[in-house]
Design an enzyme around this catalytic site. Structure first.
Site, mmCIF file in Angstrom:
data_model
loop_
_atom_site.group_PDB
_atom_site.id
_atom_site.type_symbol
_atom_site.label_atom_id
_atom_site.label_comp_id
_atom_site.label_asym_id
_atom_site.label_seq_id
_atom_site.Cartn_x
_atom_site.Cartn_y
_atom_site.Cartn_z
ATOM 1 N N ASP A 153 0.836 -1.187 0.000
ATOM 2 C CA ASP A 153 0.000 0.000 0.000
ATOM 3 C C ASP A 153 0.881 1.250 0.000
ATOM 4 O O ASP A 153 1.842 1.339 0.779
ATOM 5 C CB ASP A 153 -0.896 -0.023 1.244
ATOM 6 N N GLU B 192 1.704 0.377 -5.166
ATOM 7 C CA GLU B 192 1.298 1.672 -5.705
ATOM 8 C C GLU B 192 2.504 2.604 -5.732
ATOM 9 O O GLU B 192 3.064 2.920 -4.686
ATOM 10 C CB GLU B 192 0.197 2.282 -4.829
#
Length: 698
Positions: free
Chosen positions: A399, A428
């Protein structure tokens, strides 16, 4: 006791906060002396010019001991001296880091050995079942103690003297917790379910097809046919069906054909009462304890072993169906920094600060975990190691990976390469405003420095459906072929984000929706007011392009039956009515599910859809000329050639096959044309059609 506190802010700098007219200022002609009572040692100081009128600063030549009781003697004042900003210096990290230490509690039938890192504490005790035991300290600030006997299942926490106060903390390395994360629990892991290592039939990252799933969403719906709804065990149940006989849960996922589930965080997180999970909801991005299973997913959350074993049984159940398990891990922040055990143990160390001394907030949740610090990095690596060895997981999704430093990600990759099985790594790569030098961030722009780690391809997503943060913007599938000129790069997996080409084909994680923001179906409701049947065809185009493109395809659970969250774009605490996978919809949209299954089967069967290098793609993938915005390309496989035609318009159009031959329709979203033989050199595409043609090469 003095009303003042002296802070160690650098190796040779002490700061005392005062009022502008404070009487201490009258004593500047006689600088104080620092006294170490234990060793009867004195350190002389000199006045340092402070940058503001509310501080007095002193320098000292000798390096002060940390983790000892020091006093600043200034006339009649006896001011305690505590470490503050010094913990964020390179000197502190170098001297006190213990990267090879074993931290946490190792529990066996014979003894339990405790290790805790807090160099700034002057005393540390461990409380086991209400009794305190004094711990010993190493030079690097690792406190340790061995207790003989069998302590399995015992409650424990630490009590440390930090900044002159007694602080109660749980173990950041805890493997078990009581209800709602109140107290650490000792666990002899040998008495938990022992998982065998499973080798999946996956040999390279581009062989993977990822399916993002929230444990609770997967089975909580009333028509899931699952007994243990919303729990780990719900995803171990086989042969579950809707009331009218359509497969659900684990069996459905197996039948769909994906290779990996990517689970939203399953470690302990905040906001959901573990004994009454129905009274709360969370995606899991509010992490508390990173090595403890989330209690709200357990049928017996008050029993530590049950939590662990239920999660292991779920992973085992996926492995038995040859489905890998990727964990979504949140190493970029904690739920509340001030309440975190990291912050209590070494205030100011584990989190990033800007040049003004304010907590960095690139994550937008109030804190950024300082992965670049040696002991913060160690915690991340130790946690990765734990999930790999104890739970046998098959990958990690990071994340806000752009908030993690490159060195940490490189070390994670090296650790994962030690496994015999292939471990998928992806994250990400957004460049967020965290207080870390840009060149050190694991962002998409630096993909070339972390080959082997995938990045979510936002360029792919936005080109197909429009810019994410503009609810009315359109792309190729819903804008009559807008961005047609980008399709060639998309299907080649050539670009990770605008202006940045991929170095490694496995780094392109192709997707059009995920748990964040609107589902694709809800997005189309905003951008396109056409009838349902037209929007479904647009939706099918997006899913098909995702599965037919080079790179790693990523599907959001339920995408294959037009998952909706009823217009809610950020459903992280929106509850089951919004987030549950609607298994009734799976039944009514069975035809589209079968279409997606065929695409998955095609990709898995034929290696030409999952090439490994840009060189292979150059040799085997050839774009076809045609009238924009129609798009086509050919894949030259082993003994078979494939042609993919995509028509994103409202009109039926003919497209020329690349060469004469016995072409046959292998897959199309217009079911009436399935298995159709192509007559002549032209193939008639319908409005919003994607068709895969195949011919054998003799």
């Amino acid at each position: 006791m003095s009303n003042y506190t002296a802070w160690m802010d650098d190796v040779h700098l002490i700061t005392v906060s005062v009022d502008e007219l404070d009487p201490l200022r009258s004593k500047l002609d006689t600088p104080p002396i620092i006294f170490w009572e234990k060793e009867q040692t004195y350190y002389h100081t000199e006045v340092h010019q402070a940058s503001n009128p509310y501080t007095i600063q002193f320098t000292h030549q000798d390096e002060l001991p940390i983790g000892e009781e020091l006093t600043l003697l200034w006339g009649s004042e006896e001011i305690p001296v505590y470490p503050r900003e010094i913990v964020r210096t390179a000197a502190f990290d170098e001297k006190y880091s213990a990267p090879k230490a074993t931290l946490g509690a190792i529990c066996t039938e014979q003894e339990t050995i405790f290790h805790l890192w807090t160099p700034i504490a002057t005393i540390v005790e461990v409380n086991v079942n209400g009794k305190l035991y004094r711990m010993n300290r190493t030079d690097q600030g690792v406190w340790f103690l061995a207790l003989s006997g069998d302590w399995h299942g015992s409650y424990y926490h630490f009590e440390a003297a930090i900044h002159g106060k007694r602080v109660r903390v749980n173990d950041p390395y805890a493997k078990g917790m009581t209800i709602d994360s109140k107290t650490s629990v000792l666990v002899d892991l040998s008495r938990t379910l022992q998982l065998e290592e499973t080798k999946l039939p996956i040999h390279y990252p581009t062989d993977a097809i990822i399916y993002e799933l929230h444990v609770r969403d997967a089975t909580i719906h009333p028509d899931s046919g699952v007994k243990n709804k919303g729990r780990f065990l719900g995803l171990t149940e086989k042969n579950t069906t809707t009331e009218n006989g359509y497969s659900t849960g684990l069996s459905y996922i197996k039948e769909l054909g994906i290779t990996h589930v990517q689970l939203l965080p399953v470690n302990d997180y905040a906001r959901v009462p573990e004994l009454e999970p129905e009274s709360g909801y969370n995606w899991g991005y509010d992490p508390l304890y990173f090595q403890v299973p989330e209690g709200s997913y357990s049928i017996l959350p008050d029993q530590t072993l049950s939590r662990i074993n239920e999660l292991k049984k779920m992973i085992q159940a996926f492995h038995e169906e040859t489905v890998g398990v990727i964990l979504d891990v949140v190493f970029n922040h904690v739920f509340i920094r001030e309440e975190s055990d990291f912050e209590k143990l070494v205030p100011g160390y584990y989190f990033r600060y800007d040049d003004q001394g304010n907590p960095s907030n690139g994550t937008g949740v109030g804190n950024d975990f300082a992965s670049e610090k040696k002991m913060a990095r160690k915690f991340i690596l130790d946690t990765i190691d734990y999930w790999l060895t104890e739970y046998k997981v098959d990958g990690f999704r990071f994340d806000l990976m752009g908030n993690i430093d490159l060195e940490t990600m490189q070390q994670i990759k090296e650790r994962c390469l030690e496994e015999e099985r292939m471990i998928l790594l992806l994250g990400e790569g957004w460049d967020l405003p965290t207080a870390l030098d840009r060149e050190k961030k694991a962002i998409t722009a630096h993909a070339g420095e972390v080959n082997g780690i995938g990045f979510f391809n936002d360029y792919f997503r936005d080109s197909l459906k429009g810019k994410l943060f503009d609810d009315r913007d359109k792309g190729f599938i819903n804008g009559a072929g807008r961005f047609h000129e980008r399709l060639g790069d998309l299907v080649k997996g050539a670009i990770l984000t605008e202006g940045i080409r991929s170095h490694d084909i496995q780094q392109s994680v192709n997707y059009v929706e995920c748990h964040d923001n609107h589902t694709l179906w809800d997005r189309l409701a905003l951008t396109n007011k056409e009838d349902f049947s037209t929007r479904k065809k647009m939706h099918q185009l997006a899913t098909a392009i995702t599965l037919l493109s080079q790179g790693i395809p990523f599907l959001h659970a339920g995408q294959e039956f037009y998952r909706t969250k009823y217009g809610v774009g950020n459903s992280y605490i929106s509850g089951d009515a919004i987030n549950a996978m609607n298994w009734k919809r799976r039944a009514t949209e069975h035809e589209t599910v079968e279409f997606v299954k065929k695409l998955i089967q095609l990709r898995k069967k034929h290696a030409v859809f999952r090439l490994r290098t840009h060189e292979e793609i150059t040799q085997r993938l050839h774009l076809l000329s045609g009238e924009p915005p129609l798009f086509g390309y050919t894949l030259l496989g082993e003994g078979k050639d494939f042609t993919i035609f995509i028509n994103p318009t409202t009109e039926a159009r003919e497209m020329a096959v690349p060469a004469p031959g016995n072409w046959k329709v292998a897959v199309t979203n217009h079911i009436e044309k399935q298995e159709m033989d192509v007559q002549g050199n032209l193939f008639p595409t319908n409005a919003y059609e994607v068709a895969v043609l195949v011919r054998k090469r003799f």
